[in-house]
Motif scaffolding. Structure first.
Motif, short mmCIF file in Angstrom:
data_model
loop_
_atom_site.label_atom_id
_atom_site.label_comp_id
_atom_site.label_asym_id
_atom_site.label_seq_id
_atom_site.Cartn_x
_atom_site.Cartn_y
_atom_site.Cartn_z
N PRO A 1 -32.01 -4.49 13.56
CA PRO A 1 -31.58 -3.48 12.59
C PRO A 1 -30.05 -3.36 12.56
CG PRO A 1 -32.47 -2.44 14.56
CD PRO A 1 -32.60 -3.91 14.77
N GLN A 2 -29.51 -3.08 11.40
CA GLN A 2 -28.05 -2.91 11.18
C GLN A 2 -27.23 -4.01 11.88
OE1 GLN A 2 -28.81 0.88 12.81
NE2 GLN A 2 -30.43 0.41 11.33
N SER B 1 -29.05 -10.90 1.16
CA SER B 1 -28.62 -10.06 2.28
C SER B 1 -28.99 -10.80 3.56
CB SER B 1 -29.35 -8.72 2.29
OG SER B 1 -29.24 -8.12 1.03
N SER C 1 -29.65 4.14 2.99
CA SER C 1 -30.14 3.94 4.35
C SER C 1 -29.22 4.58 5.38
CB SER C 1 -30.28 2.44 4.65
OG SER C 1 -31.03 1.81 3.65
N ASN D 1 -30.62 -10.05 6.19
CA ASN D 1 -31.46 -8.99 6.79
C ASN D 1 -32.76 -9.53 7.35
OD1 ASN D 1 -32.61 -9.60 4.39
ND2 ASN D 1 -32.78 -7.51 3.63
N ARG E 1 -37.93 -2.90 -0.48
CA ARG E 1 -37.80 -1.44 -0.52
C ARG E 1 -38.01 -1.04 -1.97
NH1 ARG E 1 -32.87 1.57 -1.11
NH2 ARG E 1 -31.81 -0.38 -0.91
N GLU F 1 -28.74 -3.80 4.45
CA GLU F 1 -29.90 -3.07 3.90
C GLU F 1 -29.62 -2.61 2.48
OE1 GLU F 1 -33.74 -1.33 4.41
OE2 GLU F 1 -32.62 -2.66 5.73
N ASP F 2 -28.41 -2.10 2.25
CA ASP F 2 -28.10 -1.43 0.98
C ASP F 2 -27.29 -2.27 0.01
OD1 ASP F 2 -29.50 0.72 1.85
OD2 ASP F 2 -27.79 1.96 2.37
N TYR G 1 -25.25 -0.38 7.56
CA TYR G 1 -26.39 -0.66 6.68
C TYR G 1 -26.02 -1.61 5.53
CZ TYR G 1 -29.03 2.81 9.23
OH TYR G 1 -29.70 3.47 10.22
#
Ligand SMILES: O=C(O)CCC(=O)C(=O)O
Length: 288
Positions: free
Chosen positions: A188-189, A180, A73, A182, A279, A241-242, A238
């Motif tokens: 975002p982030q 996570s 990401s 998230n 994802r 996200e990752d 990220y």
């Protein structure tokens, strides 16, 4: 014995002429499975499987800024400050929060079944916080010790934090599973500032597997960060996200530990990460 008679005896007189034995091609004799000078042999070769090594778990325990990955990401960054609070201040904050905060055990729901989190929590913020199908109600009355920590973290990081999840791990059996932070409400982030007090526990991170791995985490990168009394860990970029993170159970004696995760929440519908459309085909573990 003439060729005709031999055919008649071995194969019957209706047999077609025997095929001519193949002739060896000119040049050096190639290796197995090709013609050789003796009786021909064919060796079976297993289709070669690519051998993959399980990556070694790396430890981060020194003060510094760590770009732990650059994709898929974007850049995921950790900042570790092992001695963010001095011993005396950390001691005072730990005993004050242990005694004063309204700790309780949250009940979550998974596939219609209720289960209790293996730790105690309390929540501060203008907004309610929903994860694992259960909601912590808004609690805008910050304890003075928490307000003062928030102010020094905001000054240190240049970020603002309007919410705080407090976790109390009573002993080594208390834990938090892979997850996570998230939720869409974090934007975002998100930058998460995580302050640890009390006994040291290992904070683990693992990279999200590529979609082709179908949720298999065997070959992903893994990190471990021992978080001691007074340590600050910032997760940025990220990372949510990752990567996933957890604090696993430990099977030797551990004293109580408090972890404070300061976040910034935006108003709007909240869903927990586990309910988010994954994802690729990323099956997430439950978030105990
Ligand atoms: O206790 C910790 O260090 C991690 C807590 C955590 O992952 C969380 O509150 O989301």
């Amino acid at each position: 014995m003439g060729d005709k008679r031999q055919r008649a005896r071995v194969q019957g007189s209706w047999a077609k002429p025997l095929p001519k034995p193949p002739t060896r091609p000119a040049g050096p004799c190639p290796s197995s499975s090709s013609w050789s000078s003796g009786p021909s042999t064919v060796e079976f070769h297993q289709p070669s499987k690519q051998k993959r090594d399980v990556p070694m778990e790396k430890t981060i325990d020194k003060e510094g800024v760590y770009e732990i990955s650059h994709g898929p990401s974007g850049v995921s960054t950790l900042r570790l400050f092992p001695g963010f609070l001095l011993q005396e201040e950390a001691d005072w904050v730990f005993s004050t929060l242990l005694a004063d905060l309204p700790w309780s055990q949250k009940t979550n729901h998974r596939q219609g079944e209720a289960y209790e989190e293996p730790r105690l929590t309390c929540w501060y913020g203008e907004l309610p916080y929903t994860y694992s199908n259960s909601t912590l109600t808004a609690n805008p009355e910050w304890h003075p010790a928490l307000s003062s920590l928030r102010a020094s973290l905001e000054q240190h990081s240049g970020r603002s934090f309007n919410s705080l999840l407090c976790n109390l791990y009573r002993d080594g059996k208390d834990s938090i599973g892979w997850h996570s932070d998230n939720e869409p409400a974090l934007g975002p982030q998100p930058t998460i500032a995580s302050l640890s007090l009390g006994d040291t526990r290992v904070f683990s991170l693992r990279k999200q597997p590529v979609p082709e791995a179908s949720g298999d985490y065997t070959y992903v990168e893994k990190l471990r960060i021992p978080l001691a009394h007074g340590a600050l860990l910032m997760m940025e970029g990220y990372t949510q996200e990752d990567w996933q993170h957890r604090v696993a159970k430990e099977y030797h004696d551990r004293g109580p530990r408090i972890n404070l995760t300061f976040r910034n929440m935006f108003p709007g519908p909240t869903r927990h990460a586990k309910e988010k459309v994954p994802r690729g085909q990323r099956p997430d573990k439950a978030f105990p």
